[in-house]
Design a protein around this motif. Structure first.
Motif, mmCIF file in Angstrom:
data_model
loop_
_atom_site.group_PDB
_atom_site.id
_atom_site.type_symbol
_atom_site.label_atom_id
_atom_site.label_comp_id
_atom_site.label_asym_id
_atom_site.label_seq_id
_atom_site.Cartn_x
_atom_site.Cartn_y
_atom_site.Cartn_z
ATOM 1 N N PRO A 181 -6.068 8.429 4.075
ATOM 2 C CA PRO A 181 -7.566 8.086 4.867
ATOM 3 C C PRO A 181 -7.433 7.003 4.782
ATOM 4 N N LEU A 182 -8.766 6.007 5.782
ATOM 5 C CA LEU A 182 -9.014 4.664 5.253
ATOM 6 C C LEU A 182 -9.984 4.664 5.472
ATOM 7 N N LEU A 183 -10.968 4.986 3.897
ATOM 8 C CA LEU A 183 -12.351 5.370 3.387
ATOM 9 C C LEU A 183 -13.177 4.396 3.494
ATOM 10 N N GLY A 184 -13.106 2.221 4.146
ATOM 11 C CA GLY A 184 -13.664 1.485 4.058
ATOM 12 C C GLY A 184 -13.190 0.760 3.995
ATOM 13 N N ALA A 185 -14.236 -0.482 4.391
ATOM 14 C CA ALA A 185 -13.467 -2.192 4.804
ATOM 15 C C ALA A 185 -14.447 -2.586 3.871
ATOM 16 N N THR B 190 0.679 -1.613 0.048
ATOM 17 C CA THR B 190 0.281 -0.130 -0.280
ATOM 18 C C THR B 190 0.949 1.171 -0.263
ATOM 19 N N GLU B 191 1.663 1.159 1.080
ATOM 20 C CA GLU B 191 2.520 2.468 0.528
ATOM 21 C C GLU B 191 3.758 2.562 -0.591
ATOM 22 N N LEU B 192 4.170 1.561 -1.641
ATOM 23 C CA LEU B 192 4.400 1.972 -2.336
ATOM 24 C C LEU B 192 3.893 2.243 -3.547
ATOM 25 N N THR B 193 2.600 1.614 -2.874
ATOM 26 C CA THR B 193 1.566 2.463 -4.087
ATOM 27 C C THR B 193 1.305 3.977 -3.522
ATOM 28 N N GLY C 102 -7.687 7.555 -1.011
ATOM 29 C CA GLY C 102 -7.718 7.219 -0.068
ATOM 30 C C GLY C 102 -7.568 5.316 0.017
ATOM 31 N N VAL C 103 -7.943 4.655 1.052
ATOM 32 C CA VAL C 103 -7.255 3.678 0.996
ATOM 33 C C VAL C 103 -8.525 2.350 1.633
ATOM 34 N N VAL C 104 -9.143 1.343 0.416
ATOM 35 C CA VAL C 104 -10.475 0.745 0.691
ATOM 36 C C VAL C 104 -9.575 -0.515 1.356
ATOM 37 N N ILE C 105 -9.769 -1.412 2.420
ATOM 38 C CA ILE C 105 -9.618 -3.043 2.652
ATOM 39 C C ILE C 105 -10.939 -3.230 1.782
ATOM 40 N N GLY C 106 -10.683 -4.306 1.073
ATOM 41 C CA GLY C 106 -11.330 -4.738 -0.481
ATOM 42 C C GLY C 106 -11.843 -6.062 -0.009
ATOM 43 N N SER C 107 -11.558 -6.936 1.728
ATOM 44 C CA SER C 107 -12.579 -7.970 2.533
ATOM 45 C C SER C 107 -12.339 -7.619 3.608
ATOM 46 N N TRP C 108 -12.611 -7.285 4.643
ATOM 47 C CA TRP C 108 -12.341 -7.450 6.447
ATOM 48 C C TRP C 108 -12.707 -8.903 6.963
ATOM 49 N N ALA D 4 -2.494 -9.228 13.099
ATOM 50 C CA ALA D 4 -1.321 -7.872 11.768
ATOM 51 C C ALA D 4 -3.203 -7.074 11.221
ATOM 52 N N SER D 5 -4.419 -7.954 10.809
ATOM 53 C CA SER D 5 -5.710 -7.263 10.003
ATOM 54 C C SER D 5 -5.928 -6.055 10.838
ATOM 55 N N ARG D 6 -5.847 -6.635 12.465
ATOM 56 C CA ARG D 6 -6.325 -5.228 13.398
ATOM 57 C C ARG D 6 -5.349 -3.943 13.381
ATOM 58 N N CYS D 7 -4.114 -4.500 13.834
ATOM 59 C CA CYS D 7 -3.050 -3.461 13.812
ATOM 60 C C CYS D 7 -3.449 -2.451 11.841
ATOM 61 N N ASN D 8 -3.165 -3.149 11.524
ATOM 62 C CA ASN D 8 -3.197 -2.228 9.986
ATOM 63 C C ASN D 8 -4.358 -1.546 10.178
ATOM 64 N N LEU D 9 -4.890 -1.358 10.685
ATOM 65 C CA LEU D 9 -6.592 -0.642 10.267
ATOM 66 C C LEU D 9 -5.930 0.897 11.519
ATOM 67 N N ALA D 10 -4.504 1.369 11.752
ATOM 68 C CA ALA D 10 -4.087 2.158 12.667
ATOM 69 C C ALA D 10 -3.356 2.583 11.444
ATOM 70 N N ASP D 11 -2.347 1.439 10.964
ATOM 71 C CA ASP D 11 -0.876 1.668 10.024
ATOM 72 C C ASP D 11 -1.475 2.312 8.962
ATOM 73 N N LEU D 12 -2.227 1.103 8.061
ATOM 74 C CA LEU D 12 -2.873 1.427 7.048
ATOM 75 C C LEU D 12 -2.297 3.327 6.467
ATOM 76 N N PRO D 13 -3.531 3.607 7.192
ATOM 77 C CA PRO D 13 -3.440 4.878 6.792
ATOM 78 C C PRO D 13 -1.711 6.036 7.110
#
Length: 242
Positions: A194-198, A150-153, A166-172, A179-188
C-alpha cells in the motif's frame, strides 16, 4: 511493530525526512521513539547527521548512530577509505534491539538503497532487517523512473522473506507532472504494497513545530497518521483517470 526499518529506493529520495515524519506521528500518538542511523556517511564528527536531523524535526526522540564516516560513499567503501572498522548487520541489529527494550518504536534508517554494502562480506540493511525480523518501509520518489526502483526493492525484500510494509513518497511536488500523478495508482500495483504517505516537497524546510503538527496529515493510519491514500489519489489523479 517495535522496530521498523526504513530504506530508500536510492539516495536523495527523502528518506530522512520521511523517518522524521514517522517519528513525529508516533510521538503525537503517545509512543516513545528512538531513531538509529545504521551508517552515517559524508558527515564530519562535528556535523549534524541524519539521526540528529530527525530529532530536530520530530522532537523528543532518542537519536543514535552505529558508525560514522567522513566521505559521502557507500558505508563499506567509506569505512575502508577512512581506515575504520565497518558496520556489520549484526551491529545494527544489536543496537536496534537494545533501543527496543527502552522505547515503544525504533526506526532504523539505512544508507541509500536496500542493498548498499556495509562491509566487505556484502552485509546490507536487508540483512539487519532479517536479523531483527522487522518490516521494511520503502521511501520512493514521485516521478518518472520510480516504478522500476520501487518494484525491485519490494521484490528483493520478498525474495529474502522480509515484509515490505508499504511505500511513502518522500517528496510530493507542489505541481506534479503526469508521471507523478499516474504513479499514485501504479506504485501500489507494481510494488504489491500500500501507499502509506506522501510528504510535500520542502517539508524539511518547515519549522520544527509546524513539521510536527503536520506530519500525521502526510502518513496513513498504519504509520500513526490520518492520511487517506484513496482520497489523495483521486484528488491528484490526471484528467481521464481516477
Amino acid at each position: 511493530m517495535p522496530v521498523l526499518v526504513i530504506t530508500g529506493t536510492g539516495t536523495e529520495v527523502g528518506k530522512t525526512v520521511a523517518t522524521a515524519a514517522v517519528a513525529a506521528s508516533a510521538l503525537a500518538a503517545g509512543l516513545s521513539v528512538a531513531v538509529l542511523k545504521a551508517a552515517q556517511t559524508g558527515v564530519r564528527e562535528d556535523e549534524r547527521g541524519d539521526a540528529a536531523e530527525v530529532a530536530r524535526l520530530a522532537g523528543d526522540v532518542t537519536a543514535a548512530e552505529v558508525a560514522r564516516y567522513p566521505e559521502p560513499l557507500a558505508p563499506a567503501t567509506a569505512a575502508r577509505r577512512a581506515g575504520r572498522a565497518p558496520v556489520h548487520p549484526q551491529d545494527v541489529a544489536d543496537a536496534a534491539a537494545k533501543l527496543a527494550t527502552e522505547h515503544d518504536l525504533v526506526l532504523v534508517e539505512g544508507a541509500g538503497g536496500l542493498l548498499v554494502r556495509f562491509d566487505a562480506a556484502g552485509g546490507t540493511l536487508a540483512d539487519a532487517a532479517r536479523l531483527l525480523s522487522a518490516p521494511v518501509l520503502i521511501v520512493a520518489t514521485a516521478g518518472l523512473g520510480t516504478l522500476n526502483a520501487t518494484e525491485l526493492t519490494a521484490r528483493e525484500l520478498r525474495t529474502r522473506r522480509l515484509e515490505p510494509l508499504g511505500v511513502v513518497i518522500g517528496s510530493w511536488p507542489a505541481d506534479p507532472d503526469l508521471a507523478s500523478r499516474c504513479n499514485l495508482a501504479d506504485l501500489p500495483e507494481c510494488s504489491g504494497t500500500p501507499l502509506l504517505g506522501a510528504l510535500p516537497e520542502r517539508a524539511a524546510a518547515l519549522g520544527p513545530a509546524t513539521f510536527r503538527a503536520a506530519a500525521p496529515d502526510w502518513l496513513a493510519p498504519r504509520l500513526h497518521g490520518t492520511w487517506d491514500a484513496e482520497a489523495f489519489r483521486v484528488r491528484e489523479a490526471p484528467p481521464g483517470r481516477v
